[in-house]
Design an enzyme around this catalytic site. Structure first.
Site, PDB file in Angstrom:
ATOM      1  N   GLU A   1       0.851  -1.183   0.000  1.00  0.00           N
ATOM      2  CA  GLU A   1       0.000   0.000   0.000  1.00  0.00           C
ATOM      3  C   GLU A   1       0.889   1.234   0.000  1.00  0.00           C
ATOM      4  O   GLU A   1       2.039   1.170   0.439  1.00  0.00           O
ATOM      5  CB  GLU A   1      -0.938  -0.011   1.217  1.00  0.00           C
ATOM      6  CG  GLU A   1      -0.259  -0.334   2.500  1.00  0.00           C
ATOM      7  CD  GLU A   1      -1.231  -0.848   3.566  1.00  0.00           C
ATOM      8  OE1 GLU A   1      -1.359  -0.149   4.557  1.00  0.00           O
ATOM      9  OE2 GLU A   1      -1.825  -1.918   3.403  1.00  0.00           O
TER      10      GLU A   1
ATOM     11  N   LYS B   1       2.889   4.367   0.949  1.00  0.00           N
ATOM     12  CA  LYS B   1       3.385   4.856   2.234  1.00  0.00           C
ATOM     13  C   LYS B   1       3.133   6.361   2.250  1.00  0.00           C
ATOM     14  O   LYS B   1       3.815   7.131   1.571  1.00  0.00           O
ATOM     15  CB  LYS B   1       4.873   4.559   2.399  1.00  0.00           C
ATOM     16  CG  LYS B   1       5.397   4.976   3.745  1.00  0.00           C
ATOM     17  CD  LYS B   1       6.798   4.458   3.979  1.00  0.00           C
ATOM     18  CE  LYS B   1       7.236   4.708   5.406  1.00  0.00           C
ATOM     19  NZ  LYS B   1       7.204   6.104   5.797  1.00  0.00           N
TER      20      LYS B   1
ATOM     21  N   ASP C   1       3.031  10.106   3.236  1.00  0.00           N
ATOM     22  CA  ASP C   1       3.973  10.976   3.917  1.00  0.00           C
ATOM     23  C   ASP C   1       3.209  12.005   4.743  1.00  0.00           C
ATOM     24  O   ASP C   1       2.987  13.128   4.311  1.00  0.00           O
ATOM     25  CB  ASP C   1       4.861  11.665   2.873  1.00  0.00           C
ATOM     26  CG  ASP C   1       6.219  12.001   3.446  1.00  0.00           C
ATOM     27  OD1 ASP C   1       6.474  11.619   4.599  1.00  0.00           O
ATOM     28  OD2 ASP C   1       7.002  12.656   2.746  1.00  0.00           O
TER      29      ASP C   1
ATOM     30  N   TYR D   1      -4.657   2.442   7.733  1.00  0.00           N
ATOM     31  CA  TYR D   1      -3.893   1.309   7.185  1.00  0.00           C
ATOM     32  C   TYR D   1      -3.729   0.118   8.113  1.00  0.00           C
ATOM     33  O   TYR D   1      -2.931  -0.773   7.829  1.00  0.00           O
ATOM     34  CB  TYR D   1      -2.534   1.771   6.672  1.00  0.00           C
ATOM     35  CG  TYR D   1      -1.684   2.482   7.708  1.00  0.00           C
ATOM     36  CD1 TYR D   1      -1.195   1.819   8.831  1.00  0.00           C
ATOM     37  CD2 TYR D   1      -1.366   3.826   7.541  1.00  0.00           C
ATOM     38  CE1 TYR D   1      -0.416   2.470   9.763  1.00  0.00           C
ATOM     39  CE2 TYR D   1      -0.591   4.499   8.467  1.00  0.00           C
ATOM     40  CZ  TYR D   1      -0.115   3.813   9.575  1.00  0.00           C
ATOM     41  OH  TYR D   1       0.636   4.463  10.507  1.00  0.00           O
TER      42      TYR D   1
ATOM     43  N   LYS E   1      11.356   2.695   0.101  1.00  0.00           N
ATOM     44  CA  LYS E   1      11.320   4.158  -0.051  1.00  0.00           C
ATOM     45  C   LYS E   1      12.036   4.638  -1.298  1.00  0.00           C
ATOM     46  O   LYS E   1      13.091   4.138  -1.651  1.00  0.00           O
ATOM     47  CB  LYS E   1      11.968   4.805   1.181  1.00  0.00           C
ATOM     48  CG  LYS E   1      11.154   4.506   2.409  1.00  0.00           C
ATOM     49  CD  LYS E   1      11.149   5.449   3.523  1.00  0.00           C
ATOM     50  CE  LYS E   1      11.654   6.715   3.739  1.00  0.00           C
ATOM     51  NZ  LYS E   1      11.266   7.525   4.798  1.00  0.00           N
TER      52      LYS E   1
ATOM     53  N   CYS F   1      14.721  43.463 -24.500  1.00  0.00           N
ATOM     54  CA  CYS F   1      15.002  42.066 -24.830  1.00  0.00           C
ATOM     55  C   CYS F   1      16.494  41.783 -24.637  1.00  0.00           C
ATOM     56  O   CYS F   1      17.336  42.520 -25.155  1.00  0.00           O
ATOM     57  CB  CYS F   1      14.594  41.780 -26.273  1.00  0.00           C
ATOM     58  SG  CYS F   1      15.059  40.125 -26.790  1.00  0.00           S
TER      59      CYS F   1
ATOM     60  N   CYS G   1      17.952  41.202 -28.480  1.00  0.00           N
ATOM     61  CA  CYS G   1      17.964  42.182 -29.568  1.00  0.00           C
ATOM     62  C   CYS G   1      17.776  43.606 -29.065  1.00  0.00           C
ATOM     63  O   CYS G   1      17.885  44.546 -29.843  1.00  0.00           O
ATOM     64  CB  CYS G   1      16.890  41.838 -30.597  1.00  0.00           C
ATOM     65  SG  CYS G   1      15.226  42.125 -29.970  1.00  0.00           S
TER      66      CYS G   1
ATOM     67  N   CYS H   1       8.905  39.881 -26.442  1.00  0.00           N
ATOM     68  CA  CYS H   1       9.753  40.713 -27.288  1.00  0.00           C
ATOM     69  C   CYS H   1       8.984  40.846 -28.596  1.00  0.00           C
ATOM     70  O   CYS H   1       8.686  39.860 -29.255  1.00  0.00           O
ATOM     71  CB  CYS H   1      11.097  40.033 -27.533  1.00  0.00           C
ATOM     72  SG  CYS H   1      11.999  40.801 -28.889  1.00  0.00           S
TER      73      CYS H   1
ATOM     74  N   CYS I   1      13.993  39.134 -34.004  1.00  0.00           N
ATOM     75  CA  CYS I   1      14.857  38.853 -32.855  1.00  0.00           C
ATOM     76  C   CYS I   1      15.542  37.502 -33.055  1.00  0.00           C
ATOM     77  O   CYS I   1      14.883  36.513 -33.401  1.00  0.00           O
ATOM     78  CB  CYS I   1      14.014  38.840 -31.578  1.00  0.00           C
ATOM     79  SG  CYS I   1      14.933  38.356 -30.116  1.00  0.00           S
TER      80      CYS I   1
HETATM   81  S1  IVH Z   1       2.225   0.252   8.697  1.00  0.00           S
HETATM   82  C1  IVH Z   1       4.758  -0.816  12.911  1.00  0.00           C
HETATM   83  N1  IVH Z   1       1.298   1.370   6.544  1.00  0.00           N
HETATM   84  O1  IVH Z   1       5.190   5.044   8.113  1.00  0.00           O
HETATM   85  C2  IVH Z   1       4.385   0.272  12.003  1.00  0.00           C
HETATM   86  N2  IVH Z   1       2.678   2.659   7.959  1.00  0.00           N
HETATM   87  O2  IVH Z   1       7.929   4.048   9.822  1.00  0.00           O
HETATM   88  C3  IVH Z   1       3.436  -0.224  10.967  1.00  0.00           C
HETATM   89  N3  IVH Z   1       3.025   4.951   7.194  1.00  0.00           N
HETATM   90  O3  IVH Z   1       4.961   6.136  11.274  1.00  0.00           O
HETATM   91  C4  IVH Z   1       3.086   0.865  10.080  1.00  0.00           C
HETATM   92  N4  IVH Z   1       1.788   4.804   5.378  1.00  0.00           N
HETATM   93  O4  IVH Z   1       2.758   6.309  10.098  1.00  0.00           O
HETATM   94  C5  IVH Z   1       2.059   1.525   7.650  1.00  0.00           C
HETATM   95  N5  IVH Z   1       0.378   2.240   4.605  1.00  0.00           N
HETATM   96  C6  IVH Z   1       1.132   2.396   5.690  1.00  0.00           C
HETATM   97  C7  IVH Z   1       1.763   3.606   5.987  1.00  0.00           C
HETATM   98  C8  IVH Z   1       2.547   3.700   7.140  1.00  0.00           C
HETATM   99  C9  IVH Z   1       2.551   5.592   6.118  1.00  0.00           C
HETATM  100  C10 IVH Z   1       3.914   5.554   8.221  1.00  0.00           C
HETATM  101  C11 IVH Z   1       3.491   5.237   9.613  1.00  0.00           C
HETATM  102  C12 IVH Z   1       4.751   5.075  10.407  1.00  0.00           C
HETATM  103  C13 IVH Z   1       5.814   5.078   9.389  1.00  0.00           C
HETATM  104  C14 IVH Z   1       6.616   3.809   9.527  1.00  0.00           C
END
Ligand code: IVH
Length: 670
Positions: A115, A117, A119, A230, A318, A411, A414, A429, A434
């Site tokens: 899934e 990740k 941010d 998640y 990552k 310009c 020119c 211009c 030119c």
């Molecule tokens: S599972 C034991 N799933 O990533 C931790 N984490 O270093 C299990 N994060 O602070 C986390 N998307 O907040 C999981 N789909 C996702 C995530 C996710 C973002 C973040 C989470 C955690 C950090 C993990």
């Protein structure tokens, strides 16, 4: 009143409103109009005011936030909130899968779930008997801060679980997820902060974390935060066997789970997903910094356990971050092939998203000053997928700064006085002679228009500097010996270039027309004109009125085309190209394939640089596509130009494909 007791009506309204919140914020599929929703909301608020004893923290009216509190209470998590071991290369994932198999020591297959990740900021939500009771930030993993009041303002967090009739909620459920700020909201927030003379936020993650930790929950309420859920932490009265099941369960019970989750039967499939998502990442309306891969089976997870709060059953794959900070050395101005002045930033080289960048586009003067970007500033740069790097804004505050940016009055090439036509954001211009126009026109010719293999911008610049090239016909008169005399050209590259140039004579008529740099004649207009008139001879002979009669072509374009052909220098150029063997009439095979886009539905938003909305629409409809106004799940793609509106945001939320101007051109090429 209508006879219904107030407490019953209040309950009914709360349910209706939360149902609508769920459809709108979780499913992205609203049912009620905004006005209808507001009416329900106002009625509930009035009832609660008249009957203060009915007020409850569960009420949707509480989502607007309340006056500041002193500080956040500490909350101990029911289960440790761990973190993830990282991987950045596929080999590490392979090694992890091997380790998993060895530890499980069984023939049983291992399935994975990946899934996005997200941010943002990790959060734990506690539900007792189906009601949200409190939520906390991750903190040190054992103890976080009680941000319940702020969490209640986030519409995609259900205050009560959705239950089937007669269904008993689990006595206790801890839901884990990530609070994030969509990119559109991040952009707006930074513009607002800049307008208030405050420091902009360096990235959406900081912005989300900061918004979540506001002591005044009304501020949190005003930020468009959202959640992706998640996983499940502690629970009582819930029997699930796999993570995949848990995600489905959460979705059914009103939680917003990410549609990008995928189940895999092999680690190879996980690795493929990690590669694919690096590309898809740019299409999302929020930042993700990788994928999380998890062993699906809870039984297997339990055997694997954790090491130092990091589960052995999961890995965070990552990618390199897509934003970075660097110094803006200087703002330069380039004069384009239409005379438009394009400012660009020379940067201290910096790595963004795995690529070193040293330049970024800056759009126009207004944009630069709105973002308050100045030479010498430390700036935030952003790269999304293959898109040209952007300067997001400066990292304020500064003790001393250079002056705000001004476009040059003359310009740079020119010396002609620069103009800014009314209603346009671009400075230009006006000098048609030119030198930049000649050079830029040639670059446009070899790249965008004729797409010549082995010949690019560098080639053109070099030959221009050596005075071997001044016009398109010059290109077709080049000989290999002239090239080998230049530095950096061996026999082979010289021969390849000459061959590419020769082959480009076979490019279709509309590409030649596109390459001529006739004002306003972009790719689409060139196609329309080519198909309509069939040859350059006819196009040159017809009146402005006849040109204007072509679908999608307005008076401004028609006038520009007619004027262009009235100029002797231009007719001379056309005659020369014809003499050199370029195609100046329509070949039979050149017609667009009618109906090649049948059944597809497009939405146009924002302003495209080269085409009007009418042109885009005409081009798409000619191929059988439908063009509509509203983005829905049925939309094939959204074509987005500059300053797109809420349609783009909606498309991102719905996961609808987004095309820029180039993507649109590709579409027409089939
Ligand atoms: S599972 C034991 N799933 O990533 C931790 N984490 O270093 C299990 N994060 O602070 C986390 N998307 O907040 C999981 N789909 C996702 C995530 C996710 C973002 C973040 C989470 C955690 C950090 C993990």
């Amino acid at each position: 009143m209508n006879g219904i007791p107030a407490d019953e009506r209040v309950r009914e309204l709360r349910e209706l409103i939360e149902q609508h919140n769920h459809r709108y914020y979780v499913l992205d599929d609203p049912e009620l109009s905004d006005a209808e929703y507001d009416r329900l909301f106002d009625e509930l608020r009035a009832l609660e005011e008249a009957h203060p004893e009915l007020t409850s923290a569960d009420s949707p009216t509480q989502r607007v936030g309340a006056a500041p509190s002193e500080r956040f209470r500490k909350l101990r998590h029911l289960q440790t909130m761990g973190s993830l071991e990282k991987a950045t290369r596929s080999e590490e994932l392979l090694k992890w899968a091997e380790d998993v198999r060895r530890r499980l020591d069984s023939e049983e297959p291992v399935a994975f779930v990946t899934e996005p990740k997200i941010d943002g900021s990790a959060i734990s939500l506690v539900y007792e008997n189906g009601s949200f009771v409190r939520g906390a930030t991750r903190g040190d993993g054992e103890e976080g801060e009680d941000v319940s009041r702020n969490l209640r303002t986030i519409r995609s967090i259900p205050l009560a679980m959705r239950l089937a009739p007669g269904e008993e909620p689990p006595a206790l459920l801890e839901v884990r997820g990530e609070i994030y700020l969509p990119l559109a909201g991040f952009g707006r927030l930074n513009e607002q902060l800049a307008a208030e003379g405050r420091k902009p936020s360096p990235n959406p993650r900081n912005a989300a974390a900061g918004s979540l930790r506001q002591l005044d929950s009304r501020i949190t309420a005003a930020r468009p935060l959202a959640i992706w859920v998640y996983g499940i932490g502690a629970s009582e009265g819930l029997a699930l066997e796999t993570h995949w099941q848990a995600l489905a369960w959460l979705r059914e019970h009103g939680f917003r789970t990410n549609p990008g989750a995928e189940r895999h039967e092999s680690i190879e499939s996980v690795i493929r997903a990690c590669q694919e998502w690096e590309r898809r990442r740019a299409e999302l309306g929020y930042e993700i910094d990788g994928l999380v891969a998890k062993v699906d089976s809870y039984a297997q997870q339990a055997i694997l356990g954790a090491l130092h709060q990091r589960p052995r059953w999961a890995r965070a794959f990552k990618w390199a971050p897509s934003t970075a900070q660097t110094t803006l050395r200087e703002i330069h101005v380039r004069v384009g092939r239409t005379g438009a002045l394009n400012p660009w930033a020379e940067l201290e080289p910096v790595e963004v998203g795995g690529v070193t960048i040293s330049t970024a586009t800056l759009h126009n003067e207004e944009d630069i000053n709105r973002k308050d970007i100045r030479e010498g500033d430390t700036v935030i740069v952003q790269r999304a997928g293959d898109v040209i790097p952007q300067v997001v804004g400066p990292v304020l505050p500064y003790p001393a700064r250079s002056e705000p940016f001004r476009m040059p009055a003359r310009c740079p090439l020119c010396g002609a006085e620069i103009v800014r036509p009314e209603g346009e954001a671009m400075h230009r211009c006006p000098n048609r002679a030119c030198p930049s126009r000649g050079l830029e026109t040639l670059i446009h010719w070899v790249q965008a228009a004729m797409d010549i293999e082995g010949v690019g911008e560098k080639f053109v610049r070099k030959l221009w500097a050596a005075e071997l090239l001044r016009s398109m016909p010059d290109l077709y008169r080049l000989r290999a010996e002239q090239l080998t005399e230049l530095e950096g050209y061996g026999e082979i590259s010289a021969r390849n270039a000459i061959e590419g140039i020769e082959q480009s004579k076979q490019q279709p008529f509309f590409r030649v027309l596109f390459g001529l740099n006739i004002p306003y004649v972009g790719f689409v207009t060139a196609q329309a004109l080519a198909y309509h008139f069939g040859s350059i001879e006819r196009l040159a002979a017809v009146s402005q009125e006849e040109i204007q009669a072509v679908e999608g072509i307005g008076p401004v374009v028609a006038e520009a085309v007619a004027e262009w052909f009235a100029d002797d220098e231009n007719t001379q150029l056309v005659a020369e190209l014809e003499g050199l063997g370029l195609r100046l009439e329509l070949g039979e095979e050149e017609r667009p394939i009618e109906g090649s886009l049948s059944g597809r539905v497009y939405v146009i938003t924002g302003t495209l640089v080269r085409y009007s909305r009418a042109q885009v629409q005409a081009a798409l409809e000619q191929l059988g596509a439908k063009v509509t106004d509203a983005v829905s799940a049925k939309t094939t793609a959204v074509i987005a130009g500059e300053s797109p509106g809420s349609k783009l945001e909606r498309a991102r939320r719905l996961g609808v494909t987004i095309l820029d101007e180039q993507g649109f051109e590709q579409l027409l090429l089939g």
